[in-house]
Enzyme design. Structure first.
Site, PDB file in Angstrom:
ATOM      1  N   LYS A 327      22.056  53.000  19.697  1.00 20.94           N
ATOM      2  CA  LYS A 327      21.433  52.093  18.728  1.00 20.94           C
ATOM      3  C   LYS A 327      19.926  52.345  18.657  1.00 20.94           C
ATOM      4  O   LYS A 327      19.365  52.454  17.569  1.00 20.94           O
ATOM      5  CB  LYS A 327      21.734  50.648  19.150  1.00 20.94           C
ATOM      6  CG  LYS A 327      21.173  49.590  18.235  1.00 20.94           C
ATOM      7  CD  LYS A 327      21.984  48.316  18.299  1.00 20.94           C
ATOM      8  CE  LYS A 327      21.803  47.542  19.602  1.00 20.94           C
ATOM      9  NZ  LYS A 327      20.491  46.882  19.727  1.00 20.94           N
ATOM     10  N   SER A 328      19.281  52.439  19.810  1.00 18.58           N
ATOM     11  CA  SER A 328      17.823  52.629  19.810  1.00 18.58           C
ATOM     12  C   SER A 328      17.449  53.914  19.083  1.00 18.58           C
ATOM     13  O   SER A 328      16.520  53.961  18.283  1.00 18.58           O
ATOM     14  CB  SER A 328      17.308  52.712  21.245  1.00 18.58           C
ATOM     15  OG  SER A 328      17.508  51.490  21.899  1.00 18.58           O
ATOM     16  N   ARG A 332      15.384  54.674  15.372  1.00 19.60           N
ATOM     17  CA  ARG A 332      14.192  55.529  15.337  1.00 19.60           C
ATOM     18  C   ARG A 332      14.418  56.766  14.479  1.00 19.60           C
ATOM     19  O   ARG A 332      13.482  57.278  13.864  1.00 19.60           O
ATOM     20  CB  ARG A 332      13.802  55.909  16.775  1.00 19.60           C
ATOM     21  CG  ARG A 332      13.215  54.702  17.542  1.00 19.60           C
ATOM     22  CD  ARG A 332      13.331  54.905  19.030  1.00 19.60           C
ATOM     23  NE  ARG A 332      12.640  53.896  19.829  1.00 19.60           N
ATOM     24  CZ  ARG A 332      13.136  52.710  20.171  1.00 19.60           C
ATOM     25  NH1 ARG A 332      14.338  52.349  19.745  1.00 19.60           N
ATOM     26  NH2 ARG A 332      12.440  51.875  20.932  1.00 19.60           N
ATOM     27  N   ARG A 428      13.748  34.498  18.011  1.00 17.71           N
ATOM     28  CA  ARG A 428      13.218  35.385  19.064  1.00 17.71           C
ATOM     29  C   ARG A 428      11.696  35.527  18.972  1.00 17.71           C
ATOM     30  O   ARG A 428      11.113  35.463  17.900  1.00 17.71           O
ATOM     31  CB  ARG A 428      13.944  36.727  19.010  1.00 17.71           C
ATOM     32  CG  ARG A 428      15.432  36.510  19.296  1.00 17.71           C
ATOM     33  CD  ARG A 428      16.201  37.780  19.326  1.00 17.71           C
ATOM     34  NE  ARG A 428      15.799  38.627  20.426  1.00 17.71           N
ATOM     35  CZ  ARG A 428      16.236  39.861  20.590  1.00 17.71           C
ATOM     36  NH1 ARG A 428      17.078  40.371  19.718  1.00 17.71           N
ATOM     37  NH2 ARG A 428      15.840  40.578  21.604  1.00 17.71           N
ATOM     38  N   GLN A 475      10.248  47.896  22.955  1.00 19.06           N
ATOM     39  CA  GLN A 475      10.037  47.519  21.559  1.00 19.06           C
ATOM     40  C   GLN A 475       8.553  47.299  21.286  1.00 19.06           C
ATOM     41  O   GLN A 475       8.027  47.737  20.265  1.00 19.06           O
ATOM     42  CB  GLN A 475      10.837  46.253  21.232  1.00 19.06           C
ATOM     43  CG  GLN A 475      12.338  46.516  21.310  1.00 19.06           C
ATOM     44  CD  GLN A 475      13.161  45.276  21.036  1.00 19.06           C
ATOM     45  OE1 GLN A 475      12.624  44.176  20.912  1.00 19.06           O
ATOM     46  NE2 GLN A 475      14.462  45.446  20.953  1.00 19.06           N
ATOM     47  N   ASP A 621      20.032  45.890  28.830  1.00 21.09           N
ATOM     48  CA  ASP A 621      21.077  45.416  27.918  1.00 21.09           C
ATOM     49  C   ASP A 621      22.448  45.328  28.585  1.00 21.09           C
ATOM     50  O   ASP A 621      23.408  44.870  27.974  1.00 21.09           O
ATOM     51  CB  ASP A 621      21.169  46.353  26.705  1.00 21.09           C
ATOM     52  CG  ASP A 621      19.929  46.262  25.831  1.00 21.09           C
ATOM     53  OD1 ASP A 621      19.269  45.199  25.852  1.00 21.09           O
ATOM     54  OD2 ASP A 621      19.608  47.245  25.138  1.00 21.09           O
ATOM     55  N   LYS A 648      16.921  37.510  24.756  1.00 19.68           N
ATOM     56  CA  LYS A 648      17.650  38.549  24.020  1.00 19.68           C
ATOM     57  C   LYS A 648      18.422  37.858  22.880  1.00 19.68           C
ATOM     58  O   LYS A 648      18.078  36.756  22.485  1.00 19.68           O
ATOM     59  CB  LYS A 648      18.583  39.310  24.967  1.00 19.68           C
ATOM     60  CG  LYS A 648      17.813  40.169  25.970  1.00 19.68           C
ATOM     61  CD  LYS A 648      17.100  41.324  25.278  1.00 19.68           C
ATOM     62  CE  LYS A 648      16.311  42.188  26.238  1.00 19.68           C
ATOM     63  NZ  LYS A 648      15.457  43.150  25.527  1.00 19.68           N
ATOM     64  N   ARG A 652      20.934  35.283  27.823  1.00 18.23           N
ATOM     65  CA  ARG A 652      22.101  35.953  28.413  1.00 18.23           C
ATOM     66  C   ARG A 652      22.401  35.493  29.840  1.00 18.23           C
ATOM     67  O   ARG A 652      23.519  35.675  30.321  1.00 18.23           O
ATOM     68  CB  ARG A 652      21.920  37.473  28.352  1.00 18.23           C
ATOM     69  CG  ARG A 652      22.105  37.974  26.930  1.00 18.23           C
ATOM     70  CD  ARG A 652      22.001  39.469  26.809  1.00 18.23           C
ATOM     71  NE  ARG A 652      22.395  39.883  25.475  1.00 18.23           N
ATOM     72  CZ  ARG A 652      22.067  41.042  24.919  1.00 18.23           C
ATOM     73  NH1 ARG A 652      21.338  41.919  25.592  1.00 18.23           N
ATOM     74  NH2 ARG A 652      22.469  41.337  23.706  1.00 18.23           N
ATOM     75  N   ARG A 694      26.932  41.489  22.969  1.00 26.11           N
ATOM     76  CA  ARG A 694      27.199  41.969  24.333  1.00 26.11           C
ATOM     77  C   ARG A 694      27.926  40.912  25.173  1.00 26.11           C
ATOM     78  O   ARG A 694      28.630  41.241  26.116  1.00 26.11           O
ATOM     79  CB  ARG A 694      25.907  42.425  24.997  1.00 26.11           C
ATOM     80  CG  ARG A 694      25.233  43.556  24.202  1.00 26.11           C
ATOM     81  CD  ARG A 694      24.361  44.446  25.042  1.00 26.11           C
ATOM     82  NE  ARG A 694      23.478  45.233  24.191  1.00 26.11           N
ATOM     83  CZ  ARG A 694      23.818  46.390  23.613  1.00 26.11           C
ATOM     84  NH1 ARG A 694      25.014  46.890  23.792  1.00 26.11           N
ATOM     85  NH2 ARG A 694      22.949  47.040  22.840  1.00 26.11           N
TER      86      ARG A 694
END
Ligand code: S3P
Length: 742
Positions: A327-328, A332, A428, A475, A621, A648, A652, A694
């Site tokens: 995903k990251s 990008r 967030r 991030q 994560d 997150k 979590r 998740r």
């Protein structure tokens, strides 16, 4: 409805055409009123209304229709409204609700104000978005509104009880009711309904006018038929609509004419890039619309989609799989590809909602992006200074990464922008990026407590800063490095602990020098990004679910292919191995500057451990599923220094503790971590995932060692990072089924 009191006693429908007739018959069929009285100037239609069973009684005059009715609905042509209002005025009771079904709302309100001298709280304009090319009472259909939308446009002073009753009536016909302002309704309808009708009428007329015998139509195929279907609509009704929604329609015609003019010049000058850009953006938008219609859009908020996982206990995990792309790196790859000069091709792109939101946002800023198709994307980079102002806010769904990285990038653009997200993203913290960006000279407004939406003012000159990050966040680091590409001088960021370095690696891959000195990364503004090719490996964060699954389930043996093994991401493997997991790392290789390997994992007896704090950012994560591993281990597992988990996609720590507790597993929650006594029995039960992907997947893995079935609510967001999770889990032997669609 039969057992409850209907919302109205006596409804008068004035005008028995398709919509009036259909509403009358729907009210009768679903018993939404004691009596339905109809009135129509055409006596034959009125008589037909009774004989077809569309209305209970035919009123011989408007007076008899309106007097004693507690709801009066005008279903007359829009331009006849004022005259009819004048005629009913003396008979409308003070308690009666007055509504209509017309396609334009400001004209109705204006007519009411002229005739009654005010807009009473019991006037509630309405517009069912339903119809057909057929007209007249013979076409009346009690199901016309089922699964359609009805828009009500009550004024601020509207009587809440009347609005609720009218809403109940429309909902009783099977419709979904939305409320909005009169002005917004007219703008939206001008764009989505009136303009398309105008274009269809005009196109068919132009073609027919060119060829007297209309021979040309013989050669027309399906595209023409689909596109022009609405040109067969009622001319009188549509001439009314255009005249009564004049201002909004003129605005949208002007906008469209300008865009059409741009396409004309692109064709004239052979500017294929503009054509490709507009067409692929339109294609993506149309595909998004199709997905919305079938309830699976990637950039919708998922609030009305319920996906529930049903897990049967037990099972082993076996096979040979490749989980979706990282995903990251997918985020990008689109960002740097869009800002590069030339074409970037990406393989293995994650077609999850988060990275698709990033892709869509760049399309909204004028970048041509082909695909994704089976993970392949071709991006026509526009260079660091080639983005265009988006037409509206950029919606980033559930993705914190997208919002934080975009904020750096957009702070340096010449245009204003606004970043929004779903309910979880809207909670967030963004102060962590907004504060240092402001120190660089950015002008950004956030909502209360630094939360989204972010409103970013364009045209600011940024200056490089040095920033010592208080939290270890890739991030934040990436956000500042991206802003640094545009800033005067050097921008450097020091991290308190190593975090994922995909931005640094990919920038270097695109020929942009990133100076790295221990915990500090820096860039000097004013350079260029070349284009490149990117091979995105499988996401180790998605692989993590299967690493834990095969470790805790007896008799398991699973191979995971092409997994990204960047040293800043392998905390999950380090921690699981320290707990005694049997993970073999095979075929290690470097692809496009990122280490990749195949992983073979087999069942093991896990031991509880004190998780080393230096591993926390490297497994940030993966903790939800690590908590499941800890529950199945022998002895105590202690996590500290992980307060980041509380901000997150959900909190979590708490959400996992609550879910475990619902399954009979007690844990001790601390401010910055959790203590889990392993070896407790995981029972059956119902778990709330709080729409956190998740959390949903972690409890799915827990079922492998549960003693009873587990139901996991709110799982639609699994599609943000792991499309195809359910199928892959089934394929390996996890006993999962789903309810609902995503
Ligand atoms: C990400 C960084 C991490 C991680 C997130 C993706 C990234 O967040 O939790 O899922 O792509 O840079 P932080 O950097 O805020 O810890």
């Amino acid at each position: 409805m039969a057992d409850r009191l209907p919302p109205f006693r006596r409804v008068a429908i004035i005008g028995l055409g398709l919509i009036g007739g259909s509403l009358a018959s729907a009210i009768r069929k679903h018993q939404l009123a004691g009596t339905v009285t109809g009135f129509d100037q055409r006596a034959d239609e009125l008589a037909l209304g009774v004989s077809l069973g569309v209305i209970d009684e035919a009123a011989p005059s408007l007076e008899q229709a309106v007097k004693g009715s507690d709801l009066v609905v005008l279903a007359v042509p829009v331009r006849a409204t004022r005259e009819v209002l004048e005629q009913i005025r003396p008979w409308l009771g003070p308690e009666a609700v007055l509504s209509d079904v017309g396609s334009t709302k400001s004209s109705f309100v204006a007519d009411v104000e002229v005739v009654f001298g005010e807009l009473s709280p019991r006037v509630i304009p309405g517009h069912p978005i339903a119809g057909s090319e057929k007209s007249g009472i013979r076409a009346a259909n009690p199901e016309l509104f089922a699964n359609h939308k009805v828009i009500l446009t009550p004024a601020d002073n509207a009587d809440a009880v009347s609005v609720a009753r009218l809403k109940a009536l429309w909902e009783g016909t099977g419709a979904t009711v939305l409320t909005m302002s009169v002005a917004y309704h007219d703008e939206v309808l001008a764009a989505t309904s009136h303009l398309p009708h105008l274009i269809a009428f005009s196109l068919v007329d132009t073609l027919a006018g060119e060829d007297e015998n209309m021979d040309i139509f013989r050669y027309a195929a399906g595209g023409f038929r689909d596109f022009t279907r609405i040109a067969a609509s009622d001319p009188v009704m549509w001439h009314d609509i255009f005249l009564s929604n004049r201002d909004a329609v003129l605005r949208v015609i002007d906008h469209f004419t300008q865009d059409l003019g741009q396409l004309r010049s692109a064709i004239a000058s052979g500017d294929g890039a503009t054509l490709l850009r507009v067409f692929s953006r339109a294609k993506a938008a149309r595909e998004h619309f199709s997905k919305m219609l079938s309830g699976q859009a990637y950039v919708t908020n998922n609030s009305d989609q319920q996906v529930i996982f049903h897990m049967q206990p037990g099972g082993s995990v076996r096979g040979d799989i490749r989980v979706p792309g990282d995903k990251s790196m997918s985020h990008r790859s689109i960002m740097l590809g869009a800002l590069g000069e030339g074409i970037t091709e990406v393989k293995g792109f994650l077609e999850g909602e988060d990275s698709l939101a990033t892709l869509q946002a760049f399309r909204d800023m004028g970048v041509t992006i082909e695909g994704p198709e089976d993970g392949f994307v071709r991006i026509h980079g526009v260079g660091l200074h080639g983005l265009q102002a988006p037409r509206g806010p950029l919606y980033l769904g559930n993705s914190g990464t997208a919002m934080r990285l975009f904020s750096g990038l957009l702070a340096a653009q010449p245009f204003d922008s606004e970043l929004t997200g779903d309910a979880s993203l809207s909670k967030r913290p963004m102060g962590r990026v907004v504060d240092p960006l402001r120190a660089m000279g950015a002008v950004i407004d956030a909502a209360e407590a630094g939360r989204p939406p972010l409103k970013i003012r364009g045209g600011q000159a940024l200056t490089g800063i040095h920033y010592d990050m208080p939290v270890a966040s890739a991030q934040v680091k990436s956000c500042l490095l991206l802003a640094g590409l545009y800033a005067e001088g050097v921008t450097s960021v020091t991290e308190p602990a190593p975090t994922r370095d995909h931005t640094e690696r990919m920038l270097a891959g695109f020929g942009y020098h990133v100076h790295r000195d221990g915990p500090t990364a820096s860039v000097t503004g004013g350079g260029k990004l070349a284009a490149g090719t990117i091979d995105v490996p499988a996401d180790i964060s998605s692989a993590a679910f299967f690493l834990v699954a095969a470790s805790i389930a007896p008799d398991s043996d699973l191979t995971l292919r092409h997994v990204g093994m960047n040293p800043t991401r392998v905390g999950i493997i380090n921690i699981l191995r320290q707990m005694g997991a049997n993970i073999e790392v095979l075929e290690e290789r470097v692809i496009g500057g990122e280490p990749v390997a195949d992983l073979r994992v087999r069942s093991a007896d896990l031991q509880g451990i004190d998780i080393p704090e230096d591993q926390v950012p490297l497994a940030i994560d993966e903790f939800p599923v690590l908590f499941i591993a800890a529950t199945c281990a022998k002895g105590r597992t202690v996590l500290r220094g992980a307060e980041e988990l509380r901000v997150k996609e959900s909190d979590r720590i708490q959400v996992m503790a609550d879910g475990l507790s619902a399954l009979g597993v007690e844990t001790t929650v601390t401010a910055d971590g959790i203590i889990i006594e392993g070896g407790q029995t995981i029972g059956g039960g119902t778990v709330e995932s709080h729409e956190d992907h998740r959390i949903s997947m972690s409890f799915a893995i827990a079922s492998l060692r549960a003693t009873g079935p587990i139901i996991i609510n709110d799982c639609s967001n699994v599609a943000t990072s792991f499309p195809g999770f359910v199928e892959l889990a089934q394929q390996t032997g996890i006993l999962i089924s789903t309810e609902g669609t995503s």
